[in-house]
Write an enzyme that holds these catalytic residues in place. Sequence first.
Site, PDB file in Angstrom:
ATOM      1  CB  SER A  10      -0.904   0.017   1.228  1.00  0.00           C
ATOM      2  OG  SER A  10      -1.581   1.252   1.291  1.00  0.00           O
ATOM      3  CG  HIS A  34      -4.057  -1.449  -1.527  1.00  0.00           C
ATOM      4  ND1 HIS A  34      -5.211  -2.146  -1.830  1.00  0.00           N
ATOM      5  CD2 HIS A  34      -4.400  -0.580  -0.555  1.00  0.00           C
ATOM      6  CE1 HIS A  34      -6.203  -1.714  -1.068  1.00  0.00           C
ATOM      7  NE2 HIS A  34      -5.740  -0.749  -0.277  1.00  0.00           N
ATOM      8  CG  ASP A  36      -5.192   2.825   0.719  1.00  0.00           C
ATOM      9  OD1 ASP A  36      -6.133   2.036   0.573  1.00  0.00           O
ATOM     10  OD2 ASP A  36      -4.124   2.527   1.302  1.00  0.00           O
ATOM     11  CG  MET A  38      -8.519   7.746   1.957  1.00  0.00           C
ATOM     12  SD  MET A  38      -7.616   7.945   3.501  1.00  0.00           S
ATOM     13  CE  MET A  38      -6.651   6.431   3.490  1.00  0.00           C
ATOM     14  CG  HIS A  67      -9.316   0.600  -0.564  1.00  0.00           C
ATOM     15  ND1 HIS A  67      -8.766   0.376   0.679  1.00  0.00           N
ATOM     16  CD2 HIS A  67     -10.649   0.615  -0.371  1.00  0.00           C
ATOM     17  CE1 HIS A  67      -9.722   0.276   1.581  1.00  0.00           C
ATOM     18  NE2 HIS A  67     -10.884   0.428   0.971  1.00  0.00           N
ATOM     19  CG  MET A  69     -11.285   3.820   1.814  1.00  0.00           C
ATOM     20  SD  MET A  69      -9.763   3.740   2.763  1.00  0.00           S
ATOM     21  CE  MET A  69      -8.586   3.760   1.432  1.00  0.00           C
ATOM     22  CG  MET A 138     -11.802  -2.041   4.969  1.00  0.00           C
ATOM     23  SD  MET A 138     -10.227  -1.535   4.270  1.00  0.00           S
ATOM     24  CE  MET A 138      -9.642  -0.364   5.499  1.00  0.00           C
ATOM     25  N   GLY A 146      -0.863   2.026   9.690  1.00  0.00           N
ATOM     26  CA  GLY A 146      -0.229   1.876  10.986  1.00  0.00           C
ATOM     27  C   GLY A 146      -1.137   1.494  12.142  1.00  0.00           C
ATOM     28  CG  ASP A 176      -6.431  -2.351   3.182  1.00  0.00           C
ATOM     29  OD1 ASP A 176      -5.326  -2.116   3.705  1.00  0.00           O
ATOM     30  OD2 ASP A 176      -7.063  -1.520   2.492  1.00  0.00           O
ATOM     31  N   GLY A 177      -5.094  -3.820   6.288  1.00  0.00           N
ATOM     32  CA  GLY A 177      -4.946  -3.117   7.550  1.00  0.00           C
ATOM     33  C   GLY A 177      -4.246  -3.947   8.606  1.00  0.00           C
ATOM     34  N   GLY A 198       1.071  -1.881   4.128  1.00  0.00           N
ATOM     35  CA  GLY A 198       1.684  -0.567   3.977  1.00  0.00           C
ATOM     36  C   GLY A 198       2.859  -0.394   4.907  1.00  0.00           C
TER      37      GLY A 198
HETATM   38  C1  DX5 Z   1      -6.397   2.280   5.361  1.00  0.00           C
HETATM   39  C2  DX5 Z   1      -5.950   1.769   4.020  1.00  0.00           C
HETATM   40  C3  DX5 Z   1      -4.900   0.748   4.048  1.00  0.00           C
HETATM   41  C4  DX5 Z   1      -3.597   1.165   4.686  1.00  0.00           C
HETATM   42  C5  DX5 Z   1      -3.006  -0.049   5.337  1.00  0.00           C
HETATM   43  O1  DX5 Z   1      -7.448   3.155   5.157  1.00  0.00           O
HETATM   44  O2  DX5 Z   1      -7.049   1.201   3.321  1.00  0.00           O
HETATM   45  O3  DX5 Z   1      -4.648   0.250   2.735  1.00  0.00           O
HETATM   46  O4  DX5 Z   1      -2.670   1.692   3.769  1.00  0.00           O
HETATM   47  O5  DX5 Z   1      -1.901   0.354   6.061  1.00  0.00           O
HETATM   48  P1  DX5 Z   1      -1.151  -0.609   7.092  1.00  0.00           P
HETATM   49  O6  DX5 Z   1      -0.656  -1.777   6.306  1.00  0.00           O
HETATM   50  O7  DX5 Z   1      -0.097   0.270   7.609  1.00  0.00           O
HETATM   51  O8  DX5 Z   1      -2.166  -1.026   8.118  1.00  0.00           O
HETATM   52 ZN    ZN Z   2      -6.613   0.213   1.383  1.00  0.00          ZN
END
Ligand code: DX5
Ligand code: ZN
Length: 219
Positions: A10, A34, A36, A38, A67, A69, A138, A146, A176-177, A198
């Site tokens: 990510s 990946h 993200d 937002m 992704h 969001m 998720m 993080g 994811d996460g 990520g």
């Molecule tokens: C959160 C994102 C994730 C995020 C994951 O909103 O959808 O893709 O980058 O990050 P880590 O791997 O650090 O939890």
């Molecule tokens: Zn994501």
Amino acid sequence: MMQPARIAPSILAADFAHLADDVAKVEPYVELLHIDVMDGHFAPNISLGIPVIASLRKATSLFFDCHMMTTNAHVYFGSLRSAGADLVTVHIEAYPDPTRAADQARDAGLAFGLALNPATPFEAVEPFVELADLVLVMSVEPGFGGQSFTYSALTKVEAARKVIDSRGISTDIEIDGGITTDTARAARDAGVDVFVAGTSVFRTPDPVAAVKALRASVE
Ligand code: DX5
Ligand code: ZN
């Protein structure tokens, strides 16, 4: 049937001033990227948008797993495709009936995914699994990298695995996460195909070693 494990770093955790360099490092060792997106409405953060995707497209040939969001992802499907996106995942919370969004994604030339937040039961996406190439579970709240892995996501993965296998379809399950070597292993055992990571990739001194360790943990 569970598919071979795929790793999707990510870029939210990468250095946005050196995005191409960070991606180039891991490119030979991963299957997807990946991304993200937002909008500050659906998720309480603003990350990146179409111009960044278009620039990145010139720097890598990796599959772009976008992704979304955002509350109105479908408005941007055409622009996302033109920018180089390969797959768009929308949230079931934003599209309680995603039938039309799925058609619009396909019309735009995009593969389609359905995501669900930690608080959303698998039943919300269950009637629509056939519409999707991928179901994204998720394991943290959308918005930030993080965060720690939510173990109850595994129950949802198991439910998704059961439905996908019993229907004989090939929809991927993505998580994811909070993915680390430990949580990835647990997620693989529950039936995950695609692992987003990520922090555990880009916020380490050696992202390539981190990707290799993740892969070893799920194989
Ligand atoms: C959160 C994102 C994730 C995020 C994951 O909103 O959808 O893709 O980058 O990050 P880590 O791997 O650090 O939890
Ligand atoms: Zn994501």
